[in-house]
Design an enzyme around this catalytic site. Structure first.
Site, PDB file in Angstrom:
ATOM      1  N   ASP A   1      -2.171   5.124   1.353  1.00  0.00           N
ATOM      2  CA  ASP A   1      -3.315   3.984   1.644  1.00  0.00           C
ATOM      3  C   ASP A   1      -4.371   3.379   3.683  1.00  0.00           C
ATOM      4  OD1 ASP A   1      -4.835   1.528   1.032  1.00  0.00           O
ATOM      5  OD2 ASP A   1      -3.323   0.242   1.086  1.00  0.00           O
TER       6      ASP A   1
ATOM      7  N   GLU B   1      -5.983   7.121  -0.869  1.00  0.00           N
ATOM      8  CA  GLU B   1      -7.415   6.163  -1.710  1.00  0.00           C
ATOM      9  C   GLU B   1      -8.752   6.155  -0.944  1.00  0.00           C
ATOM     10  OE1 GLU B   1      -7.917   1.432  -2.848  1.00  0.00           O
ATOM     11  OE2 GLU B   1      -6.068   2.273  -1.865  1.00  0.00           O
TER      12      GLU B   1
ATOM     13  N   ASP C   1       0.491  -3.132   1.402  1.00  0.00           N
ATOM     14  CA  ASP C   1       0.138  -1.678   1.941  1.00  0.00           C
ATOM     15  C   ASP C   1       0.664  -0.483   1.040  1.00  0.00           C
ATOM     16  OD1 ASP C   1      -2.754  -2.758   3.541  1.00  0.00           O
ATOM     17  OD2 ASP C   1      -0.864  -3.753   4.208  1.00  0.00           O
TER      18      ASP C   1
END
Length: 154
Positions: A7, A67, A139
């Site tokens: 991420d 991502e 996260d």
């Protein structure tokens, strides 16, 4: 298969490592790469690359799931995209195959619909990885969701 989920961010890069051998997914590691706000953007990128190299060497992932972002409007978002570029470059240097997923696809893969709330995705991560406690910080949990999506969408 060992999958590294990422991420991306400038201040914090979430990471999660899962193993899918034996027909089950299990978490091996998760956490964040943290950069200091007082550092220059360039120095922060160096920290991200260096820490990510250490993770790759330690876990030897066979796949990385990252991502993906679509909208770049603010200066903060541009910094995140630059950090994501450092992540992609580091993965390429280690010849780790990469798959990318936008947030809606991650939510769809884990919670069953693309507009799922964060807690619904977290619940799915915990269920899929058989965790009793939620992974922290957020996260890291997000990175595990990305890794699981990489496994489900392979």
């Amino acid at each position: 298969m060992r999958i590294l989920g990422i991420d991306p961010g400038l201040a914090r890069v979430g990471y999660g490592v899962i193993d899918t051998s034996g027909g089950q997914q299990r978490m091996l590691d998760c956490g964040i790469i943290r950069t200091e706000p007082g550092y220059s953007e360039g120095d922060r990128m160096v920290v991200i690359a260096s820490d990510l190299r250490q993770l790759i060497r330690a876990w030897r992932p066979e796949l990385a799931a990252v991502e993906k972002f679509f909208f770049y409007r603010s200066s903060t978002t541009i910094s995140v995209v630059q950090a994501r570029g450092v992540v992609m470059m580091t993965l390429a240097r280690f010849k780790v195959p990469v798959v990318e997923f936008p947030p809606m696809q991650i939510k769809l893969a884990l919670a069953g619909f693309g507009h799922a709330e964060k807690d619904e995705v977290l619940e799915a991560v915990m269920r899929e990885l058989n965790l009793t406690d939620p992974p922290r910080p957020d996260d890291a949990a997000d990175a595990l969701a990305v890794a699981l999506t990489g496994w489900f969408q392979r």
